[in-house]
Write a protein that holds these residues in place. Sequence first.
Motif, PDB file in Angstrom:
ATOM      1  N   ARG A 184      -0.860   5.220  -9.552  1.00 47.16           N
ATOM      2  CA  ARG A 184      -2.301   5.325  -9.708  1.00 47.16           C
ATOM      3  C   ARG A 184      -3.077   4.433  -8.732  1.00 47.16           C
ATOM      4  NH1 ARG A 184      -4.504   4.397 -15.731  1.00 47.16           N
ATOM      5  NH2 ARG A 184      -3.686   6.452 -16.221  1.00 47.16           N
ATOM      6  N   GLY A 185      -2.391   3.410  -8.222  1.00 47.58           N
ATOM      7  CA  GLY A 185      -3.050   2.467  -7.315  1.00 47.58           C
ATOM      8  C   GLY A 185      -3.478   1.205  -8.041  1.00 47.58           C
ATOM      9  N   ALA A 186      -3.826   0.199  -7.262  1.00 49.85           N
ATOM     10  CA  ALA A 186      -4.130  -1.102  -7.853  1.00 49.85           C
ATOM     11  C   ALA A 186      -5.053  -1.905  -6.952  1.00 49.85           C
ATOM     12  CB  ALA A 186      -2.832  -1.890  -8.073  1.00 49.85           C
ATOM     13  N   ALA A 187      -5.751  -2.829  -7.575  1.00 54.47           N
ATOM     14  CA  ALA A 187      -6.444  -3.885  -6.830  1.00 54.47           C
ATOM     15  C   ALA A 187      -5.501  -5.071  -6.775  1.00 54.47           C
ATOM     16  CB  ALA A 187      -7.735  -4.269  -7.545  1.00 54.47           C
TER      17      ALA A 187
ATOM     18  N   LEU B 251     -13.443 -12.598   0.989  1.00 52.63           N
ATOM     19  CA  LEU B 251     -14.020 -11.293   0.654  1.00 52.63           C
ATOM     20  C   LEU B 251     -12.920 -10.248   0.667  1.00 52.63           C
ATOM     21  CD1 LEU B 251     -17.322 -10.997   2.722  1.00 52.63           C
ATOM     22  CD2 LEU B 251     -17.070 -10.968   0.221  1.00 52.63           C
ATOM     23  N   PRO B 252     -12.552  -9.712  -0.490  1.00 52.80           N
ATOM     24  CA  PRO B 252     -11.521  -8.672  -0.490  1.00 52.80           C
ATOM     25  C   PRO B 252     -12.039  -7.410   0.196  1.00 52.80           C
ATOM     26  CG  PRO B 252     -12.015  -9.450  -2.729  1.00 52.80           C
ATOM     27  CD  PRO B 252     -13.060 -10.005  -1.829  1.00 52.80           C
ATOM     28  N   ALA B 253     -11.114  -6.656   0.812  1.00 55.13           N
ATOM     29  CA  ALA B 253     -11.492  -5.368   1.393  1.00 55.13           C
ATOM     30  C   ALA B 253     -11.839  -4.399   0.266  1.00 55.13           C
ATOM     31  CB  ALA B 253     -10.329  -4.820   2.218  1.00 55.13           C
ATOM     32  N   ARG B 254     -12.711  -3.455   0.565  1.00 52.69           N
ATOM     33  CA  ARG B 254     -13.004  -2.420  -0.427  1.00 52.69           C
ATOM     34  C   ARG B 254     -11.816  -1.487  -0.547  1.00 52.69           C
ATOM     35  NH1 ARG B 254     -18.914  -1.388  -0.853  1.00 52.69           N
ATOM     36  NH2 ARG B 254     -19.869  -3.018   0.394  1.00 52.69           N
ATOM     37  N   GLY B 255     -11.795  -0.737  -1.643  1.00 54.32           N
ATOM     38  CA  GLY B 255     -10.779   0.300  -1.762  1.00 54.32           C
ATOM     39  C   GLY B 255      -9.738  -0.011  -2.812  1.00 54.32           C
ATOM     40  N   VAL B 256      -8.691   0.798  -2.776  1.00 57.88           N
ATOM     41  CA  VAL B 256      -7.622   0.716  -3.765  1.00 57.88           C
ATOM     42  C   VAL B 256      -6.298   0.702  -3.008  1.00 57.88           C
ATOM     43  CG1 VAL B 256      -6.459   1.946  -5.642  1.00 57.88           C
ATOM     44  CG2 VAL B 256      -8.961   1.997  -5.491  1.00 57.88           C
ATOM     45  N   LEU B 257      -5.449  -0.245  -3.329  1.00 60.69           N
ATOM     46  CA  LEU B 257      -4.146  -0.277  -2.702  1.00 60.69           C
ATOM     47  C   LEU B 257      -3.344   0.932  -3.191  1.00 60.69           C
ATOM     48  CD1 LEU B 257      -3.204  -2.636  -0.826  1.00 60.69           C
ATOM     49  CD2 LEU B 257      -1.533  -3.128  -2.601  1.00 60.69           C
ATOM     50  N   GLY B 258      -2.733   1.646  -2.245  1.00 56.76           N
ATOM     51  CA  GLY B 258      -2.008   2.866  -2.583  1.00 56.76           C
ATOM     52  C   GLY B 258      -2.695   4.095  -2.021  1.00 56.76           C
ATOM     53  N   ARG B 259      -3.936   3.918  -1.585  1.00 56.96           N
ATOM     54  CA  ARG B 259      -4.669   5.058  -1.024  1.00 56.96           C
ATOM     55  C   ARG B 259      -4.966   4.868   0.452  1.00 56.96           C
ATOM     56  NH1 ARG B 259      -8.689   5.997  -6.142  1.00 56.96           N
ATOM     57  NH2 ARG B 259      -6.998   6.324  -7.624  1.00 56.96           N
ATOM     58  N   GLY B 260      -4.219   3.974   1.060  1.00 54.96           N
ATOM     59  CA  GLY B 260      -4.412   3.731   2.484  1.00 54.96           C
ATOM     60  C   GLY B 260      -5.405   2.609   2.705  1.00 54.96           C
ATOM     61  N   ILE B 261      -5.006   1.614   3.493  1.00 56.25           N
ATOM     62  CA  ILE B 261      -5.930   0.532   3.824  1.00 56.25           C
ATOM     63  C   ILE B 261      -6.067   0.470   5.333  1.00 56.25           C
ATOM     64  CG2 ILE B 261      -5.668  -0.886   1.754  1.00 56.25           C
ATOM     65  CD1 ILE B 261      -3.530  -2.476   3.246  1.00 56.25           C
ATOM     66  N   ARG B 262      -7.206   0.044   5.775  1.00 58.97           N
ATOM     67  CA  ARG B 262      -7.426  -0.013   7.221  1.00 58.97           C
ATOM     68  C   ARG B 262      -7.368  -1.463   7.668  1.00 58.97           C
ATOM     69  NH1 ARG B 262     -12.646   3.575   7.201  1.00 58.97           N
ATOM     70  NH2 ARG B 262     -12.842   2.981   9.380  1.00 58.97           N
TER      71      ARG B 262
ATOM     72  N   GLY C  65      -7.098  -9.707   0.129  1.00 60.38           N
ATOM     73  CA  GLY C  65      -7.143  -8.864  -1.050  1.00 60.38           C
ATOM     74  C   GLY C  65      -7.744  -7.500  -0.777  1.00 60.38           C
ATOM     75  N   VAL C  66      -7.473  -6.605  -1.702  1.00 60.29           N
ATOM     76  CA  VAL C  66      -8.053  -5.260  -1.675  1.00 60.29           C
ATOM     77  C   VAL C  66      -8.541  -4.949  -3.090  1.00 60.29           C
ATOM     78  CG1 VAL C  66      -7.623  -2.798  -1.313  1.00 60.29           C
ATOM     79  CG2 VAL C  66      -6.487  -4.479   0.150  1.00 60.29           C
ATOM     80  N   GLY C  67      -9.804  -4.580  -3.199  1.00 59.09           N
ATOM     81  CA  GLY C  67     -10.344  -4.231  -4.512  1.00 59.09           C
ATOM     82  C   GLY C  67     -10.812  -5.449  -5.289  1.00 59.09           C
ATOM     83  N   ASN C  68     -11.080  -5.216  -6.581  1.00 58.01           N
ATOM     84  CA  ASN C  68     -11.824  -6.253  -7.298  1.00 58.01           C
ATOM     85  C   ASN C  68     -10.998  -7.236  -8.120  1.00 58.01           C
ATOM     86  OD1 ASN C  68     -11.127  -4.335  -9.047  1.00 58.01           O
ATOM     87  ND2 ASN C  68     -13.144  -3.994  -9.949  1.00 58.01           N
TER      88      ASN C  68
ATOM     89  N   ASP D 124       0.840  -1.204   0.000  1.00 55.51           N
ATOM     90  CA  ASP D 124       0.000   0.000   0.000  1.00 55.51           C
ATOM     91  C   ASP D 124       0.876   1.256   0.000  1.00 55.51           C
ATOM     92  OD1 ASP D 124      -2.496   1.417   0.249  1.00 55.51           O
ATOM     93  OD2 ASP D 124      -1.985   1.748   2.358  1.00 55.51           O
ATOM     94  N   ARG D 125       1.927   1.219   0.813  1.00 51.67           N
ATOM     95  CA  ARG D 125       2.856   2.361   0.839  1.00 51.67           C
ATOM     96  C   ARG D 125       3.701   2.399  -0.438  1.00 51.67           C
ATOM     97  NH1 ARG D 125       3.012   0.676   6.283  1.00 51.67           N
ATOM     98  NH2 ARG D 125       4.802  -0.681   5.915  1.00 51.67           N
ATOM     99  N   ALA D 126       4.110   1.220  -0.915  1.00 53.62           N
ATOM    100  CA  ALA D 126       4.997   1.166  -2.091  1.00 53.62           C
ATOM    101  C   ALA D 126       4.333   1.728  -3.345  1.00 53.62           C
ATOM    102  CB  ALA D 126       5.460  -0.274  -2.335  1.00 53.62           C
TER     103      ALA D 126
END
Length: 189
Positions: free
Chosen positions: A77-80, A114-125, A97-100, A70-72
Amino acid sequence: MDVGTAERPADGETVCGDAHLVLERKPRTLIVVADGLGHGPHAALAASTLCRFVEEHADEPLEMLLRGADRAVASTRGAAVMLARVDAEAATLDVAGVGNVALRSWSKEKIQPLPARGVLGRGIRHVRIFRYGLAHGDMFALYTDGISGSFDIDQVKHQSATAIARSVLEGFRKSYDDATCVVVRYLDR
Ligand SMILES: [Mn+2]
């Protein structure tokens, strides 16, 4: 274990915005499927940066891999992404996982992370790791959203993982998006 991969860029693109990795660190195998946002070179940079980070930290727990990745990719642009780690000695599969990026399975135990919602690179909780037991012959596929989720493997399911991955890609990819499919057949020994 039999692992097969197939990947193809969207029509009109020369680089693929998806990236994948299969890393053997016996008795464990780590599989990464990443989908950079959008397509083209910027998507490819996000996905390849993510994969490079994971490759350099392949022995770390999945949660650390996701948090580090996520930090890298924060400057891209970010990624799933979906990470899957098979332990052949323990006969287990861990998935996060994160995203689709999605997973489908043909297995004794139901494998349905179930992957977490969101986009890797924009902060994950919160990061959730799903653990499953594997039985001989269990099969699962990780695939990006450039593949129609309604794909079927009925005609090819007894073939090699590579043949299955190629068949899914050719038969069910969406021409306007990058598409990746990684198929894993677990064999105990
Ligand atoms: Mn996509």
